[in-house]
Every structure is written in structure tokens, then in C-alpha cells.
Motif scaffolding. Structure first.
Motif, short mmCIF file in Angstrom:
data_model
loop_
_atom_site.label_atom_id
_atom_site.label_comp_id
_atom_site.label_asym_id
_atom_site.label_seq_id
_atom_site.Cartn_x
_atom_site.Cartn_y
_atom_site.Cartn_z
N GLY A 1 68.05 11.25 -47.95
CA GLY A 1 69.45 11.40 -47.62
C GLY A 1 69.82 10.83 -46.27
N PHE A 2 68.84 10.35 -45.51
CA PHE A 2 69.09 9.69 -44.23
C PHE A 2 68.83 8.21 -44.43
CE2 PHE A 2 67.60 13.98 -43.24
CZ PHE A 2 68.64 14.45 -42.44
N PRO A 3 69.84 7.34 -44.37
CA PRO A 3 69.68 5.93 -44.71
C PRO A 3 68.58 5.21 -43.93
CG PRO A 3 72.00 6.47 -44.50
CD PRO A 3 71.24 7.66 -44.03
N CYS A 4 68.33 5.64 -42.70
CA CYS A 4 67.38 4.90 -41.87
C CYS A 4 65.93 5.32 -42.09
CB CYS A 4 67.73 5.04 -40.39
SG CYS A 4 67.37 6.67 -39.69
N LEU A 5 65.69 6.38 -42.84
CA LEU A 5 64.32 6.88 -43.01
C LEU A 5 63.59 6.07 -44.08
CD1 LEU A 5 64.76 10.73 -42.66
CD2 LEU A 5 63.92 9.12 -40.98
N THR A 6 63.31 4.82 -43.78
CA THR A 6 62.69 3.93 -44.75
C THR A 6 61.18 4.09 -44.77
OG1 THR A 6 62.61 2.21 -43.05
CG2 THR A 6 64.50 2.19 -44.52
N PRO A 7 60.56 3.93 -45.94
CA PRO A 7 59.10 3.87 -45.98
C PRO A 7 58.65 2.50 -45.47
CG PRO A 7 60.01 3.45 -48.15
CD PRO A 7 61.17 3.79 -47.25
N VAL A 8 57.35 2.34 -45.25
CA VAL A 8 56.84 1.05 -44.79
C VAL A 8 55.46 0.82 -45.39
CG1 VAL A 8 55.82 1.99 -42.65
CG2 VAL A 8 56.43 -0.43 -42.77
N TRP A 9 55.17 -0.43 -45.75
CA TRP A 9 53.90 -0.79 -46.37
C TRP A 9 52.88 -1.20 -45.32
CZ3 TRP A 9 52.68 -0.83 -51.64
CH2 TRP A 9 53.74 -0.58 -52.51
N GLY B 1 49.48 11.68 -38.29
CA GLY B 1 49.77 12.22 -36.97
C GLY B 1 51.23 12.63 -36.90
N GLU B 2 51.75 12.73 -35.69
CA GLU B 2 53.15 13.08 -35.48
C GLU B 2 53.80 12.02 -34.61
OE1 GLU B 2 52.99 16.96 -33.77
OE2 GLU B 2 52.94 17.95 -35.72
N THR B 3 55.05 11.72 -34.91
CA THR B 3 55.71 10.62 -34.21
C THR B 3 57.18 10.94 -33.96
OG1 THR B 3 56.25 8.25 -34.32
CG2 THR B 3 56.26 9.47 -36.40
N LEU B 4 57.72 10.29 -32.96
CA LEU B 4 59.15 10.34 -32.69
C LEU B 4 59.85 9.13 -33.31
CD1 LEU B 4 58.91 11.52 -29.00
CD2 LEU B 4 59.87 12.82 -30.89
N ALA B 5 59.08 8.21 -33.88
CA ALA B 5 59.63 7.02 -34.52
C ALA B 5 59.79 7.30 -36.01
CB ALA B 5 58.70 5.82 -34.30
N VAL B 6 61.00 7.53 -36.46
CA VAL B 6 61.23 7.93 -37.84
C VAL B 6 62.07 6.93 -38.63
CG1 VAL B 6 60.99 10.38 -37.32
CG2 VAL B 6 63.25 9.31 -37.17
N CYS B 7 62.81 6.06 -37.95
CA CYS B 7 63.79 5.21 -38.63
C CYS B 7 63.39 3.74 -38.63
CB CYS B 7 65.15 5.34 -37.97
SG CYS B 7 65.99 6.89 -38.36
N HIS B 8 63.60 3.09 -39.78
CA HIS B 8 63.34 1.65 -39.95
C HIS B 8 61.93 1.30 -39.49
CE1 HIS B 8 67.47 1.11 -41.09
NE2 HIS B 8 67.90 1.57 -39.95
N LEU B 9 60.94 1.91 -40.09
CA LEU B 9 59.56 1.72 -39.67
C LEU B 9 59.08 0.30 -39.93
CD1 LEU B 9 58.02 5.05 -41.01
CD2 LEU B 9 58.97 4.59 -38.75
N ALA B 10 58.26 -0.22 -39.01
CA ALA B 10 57.63 -1.54 -39.14
C ALA B 10 56.16 -1.39 -38.81
CB ALA B 10 58.30 -2.55 -38.21
N TRP B 11 55.27 -1.93 -39.65
CA TRP B 11 53.82 -1.79 -39.51
C TRP B 11 53.24 -3.12 -39.06
CZ3 TRP B 11 51.22 1.93 -43.47
CH2 TRP B 11 49.93 2.28 -43.04
N SER B 12 52.45 -3.12 -38.00
CA SER B 12 51.91 -4.36 -37.45
C SER B 12 50.79 -4.91 -38.33
CB SER B 12 51.39 -4.13 -36.03
OG SER B 12 50.31 -3.21 -36.03
N ALA B 13 50.59 -6.23 -38.25
CA ALA B 13 49.59 -6.89 -39.08
C ALA B 13 48.16 -6.50 -38.72
CB ALA B 13 49.75 -8.42 -38.98
N ASP B 14 47.94 -5.95 -37.52
CA ASP B 14 46.59 -5.49 -37.19
C ASP B 14 46.28 -4.14 -37.83
OD1 ASP B 14 47.98 -3.63 -35.67
OD2 ASP B 14 47.13 -4.25 -33.74
N GLY B 15 47.27 -3.55 -38.49
CA GLY B 15 47.08 -2.30 -39.21
C GLY B 15 47.11 -1.06 -38.34
N ARG B 16 47.21 -1.23 -37.03
CA ARG B 16 47.05 -0.09 -36.13
C ARG B 16 48.36 0.55 -35.69
NH1 ARG B 16 43.03 0.47 -30.87
NH2 ARG B 16 43.91 2.44 -30.09
N HIS B 17 49.45 -0.21 -35.66
CA HIS B 17 50.67 0.28 -35.02
C HIS B 17 51.84 0.33 -35.98
CE1 HIS B 17 48.15 -1.77 -31.95
NE2 HIS B 17 48.39 -0.65 -31.29
N ILE B 18 52.64 1.39 -35.85
CA ILE B 18 53.89 1.53 -36.58
C ILE B 18 55.00 1.81 -35.56
CG2 ILE B 18 55.22 2.89 -38.23
CD1 ILE B 18 52.71 3.38 -39.80
N ALA B 19 56.02 0.97 -35.57
CA ALA B 19 57.14 1.15 -34.65
C ALA B 19 58.36 1.62 -35.42
CB ALA B 19 57.45 -0.15 -33.91
#
Length: 300
Positions: free
Chosen positions: A105-113, A147-165
């Protein structure tokens, strides 16, 4: 519940969110123009994969009641969250619910691959100050809390597999980068008045975001099909210059560190490929049919 911001800690150094900028190979393979596009109509969001010489192939249609969707980096699957909190995966022929209890119900809470297209990260329903980050395999197995994060909206996963912004859900609170190895979330520098994250560099350091002025409306977090991209180094807080002329309407990092800038045109848009130093390597015309569509992934 959207996460609230904790006191800004700063990234503190390149090691926290990756090393210096992503590197390119000596002779990278030219971009072919294979990409996943999304359109908007009265029935929802048709998602298609385009391949030069073959044209568009339908991957499926995301229901019109949700803006929470993402395409896999290999361009073969897409995921979306419905209002009942179910995470779906489709490939154009089959569809499966792979998780339940997602925040909806929150438009920005997108999943990420994940970069290898085998896992999906998403934010579940929660009542805590910080948001849990869940990861599940594309077939519905192996669900776990990363884990727990403060980054919840429009997630992007880095190609090194380690980071999600992602952004916090409040445009003035900036971008946070989650470390999959340590399970911690750190605020990136230089990201204020941001309401979209489109891409993350392979090392997790640079983000492609949509910024806006203090007098402009913040918006409601809906995934934008076109916007003027800004690239920010989350360690230094400095903007990364993009020396491409024309109306820029998006930018995407490839797995090898090259940056693809989308430039608007009258009959078709153009993809301009830059190396890690900002030098232009290639220009490629998009199909005219995709001129008014959004890009979910640049595959190759």
C-alpha cells in the motif's frame, strides 16, 4: 509503517559502502540494447523485454493496484507486491507467490532483485523504528532476515551483491546503504531532498537518484518513468558530473561499472554509455515504441 530516521552517522569511509568507483574492463562488450520496459494503461502495467532483431516479448502485466514492482537483472522475471502483502514472481508464462506479509500500500516500497537474479529483497510489515529487510529465493524457498535498515523505498542492489541502497520514505532524510555482510545500514552523505533511487554502482558507493528543489512538491513515492538523474557519491557527498548533452531522463549502472544515460528524443530515446571516468564509449538508439515507457532493467 515507514522507517524513521536515526541520527546521521555518516559513512565514515569508502570501506563502509564499497571502495572507489566501479571499474570497467579494458575492452567492454558493446551494449546491445536488451532491456525490460514498463508501460502504463488502464489495466495495469504491461512489462516487456526488448531484444534488437526480435522485438518485444511480454513478460506479464503488473496489476494496476500496485506500484511495487521490479524486474530481474537478467530480464527474464519480474516481481510485484499486491495489497494483501503477497510477493509474486512471474516470467511471462507462470506466476507464483513466493512470500507473504510484505509491507503493501506504500508506492515506494518496491522489492529488488539480487544481481544474479536468484533472490528478492523486500520490506515486511513491521511496527519497529527500523525496518527488517527480508530476502527470499525466487522460487519461494530460503526466506531469511538480512538485518534492519532505514532504507525502505525504491531499493537498488549493487552488482557486487553486498549493498542495497534506498531512501527512508521521507524525502528530506536522504539515502541509506545497507551492508548485506554486516547487516547494518549507514546514511550516505550528500543526499537531501530525494524521492527516488534508480541505480547503485557495482561497489555500492554511487547512487542514481531523483532530487528536487525545496519549493517543489515532494511527490508520493510512485516509481517515475522519466526524471532528470543526479549521481551522488555517498562517501564524499559530492555529485558526480555527467557530461552528456540533451534532456537526461534516467541513468543506470551496468555490472562492470559503466554508466548508461538515457537521453530523450523526438522519435526515440538514446542510450549513452560512459566508462568509469565519464568518457563516452557508445550511443545506441532505443526502439521508437519505447519512447514513452519506463526502463526497469538494462540487461545487456
Amino acid at each position: 509503517m515507514l522507517a524513521r530516521t536515526a541520527p546521521a552517522t555518516g559513512v565514515g569511509g569508502a570501506g563502509a559502502v564499497g571502495t572507489a568507483g566501479g571499474s570497467t574492463s579494458a575492452a567492454p562488450k558493446p551494449l546491445e540494447g536488451v532491456a525490460v520496459y514498463v508501460n502504463y494503461d488502464a489495466k495495469g502495467y504491461p512489462v516487456t523485454r526488448y531484444e534488437p532483431g526480435s522485438g518485444f516479448v511480454k513478460l506479464g502485466r503488473v496489476p494496476g493496484i500496485t506500484f511495487q514492482f521490479a524486474a530481474s537483472p537478467d530480464g527474464t522475471k519480474f516481481a510485484w507486491i499486491t495489497l494483501d502483502g503477497r510477493l509474486h514472481v512471474g516470467d511471462g508464462g507462470t506466476e507464483k507467490v513466493v512470500a507473504k506479509g510484505a509491507a503493501a500500500g506504500f508506492p515506494c516500497l518496491t522489492p529488488v532483485w539480487s544481481p544474479d537474479s536468484t533472490q528478492i529483497a523486500y520490506i515486511p510489515k513491521h511496527d519497529a523504528e527500523k525496518s527488517p529487510l527480508m530476502v527470499v529465493n525466487a522460487d519461494g524457498t530460503g526466506a531469511r532476515k538480512a538485518g534492519e535498515t532505514l532504507a525502505v523505498c525504491h531499493l537498488a542492489w549493487s552488482a557486487d551483491g553486498r549493498h542495497i541502497a534506498g531512501m527512508t520514505g521521507r524525502a528530506t532524510e536522504g539515502i541509506y546503504v545497507f551492508d548485506m555482510k554486516t547487516g547494518t545500514s549507514v546514511r550516505g552523505k550528500g543526499n537531501k531532498l530525494v524521492n527516488h533511487v534508480q541505480s547503485l554502482s557495482p561497489d555500492g558507493r554511487k547512487v542514481v537518484v531523483r532530487t528536487f528543489g525545496r519549493e517543489e512538491p515532494e511527490g508520493d513515492g510512485v516509481w517515475p518513468e522519466k526524471f532528470r538523474p543526479t549521481i551522488v557519491d555517498t562517501v564524499t557527498g559530492k555529485q558526480v558530473p555527467v557530461s552528456v548533452k540533451g534532456l537526461k531522463i534516467g541513468a543506470y549502472y551496468l555490472a562492470d561499472g559503466r554508466l548508461v544515460v538515457r537521453v530523450a528524443g523526438r522519435t526515440h530515446n538514446t542510450l549513452v554509455v560512459l566508462d568509469s571516468s565519464g568518457k563516452e564509449l557508445q550511443r545506441l538508439a532505443e526502439p521508437a515504441q519505447a519512447r514513452d515507457q519506463g526502463i526497469l532493467q538494462i540487461v545487456r
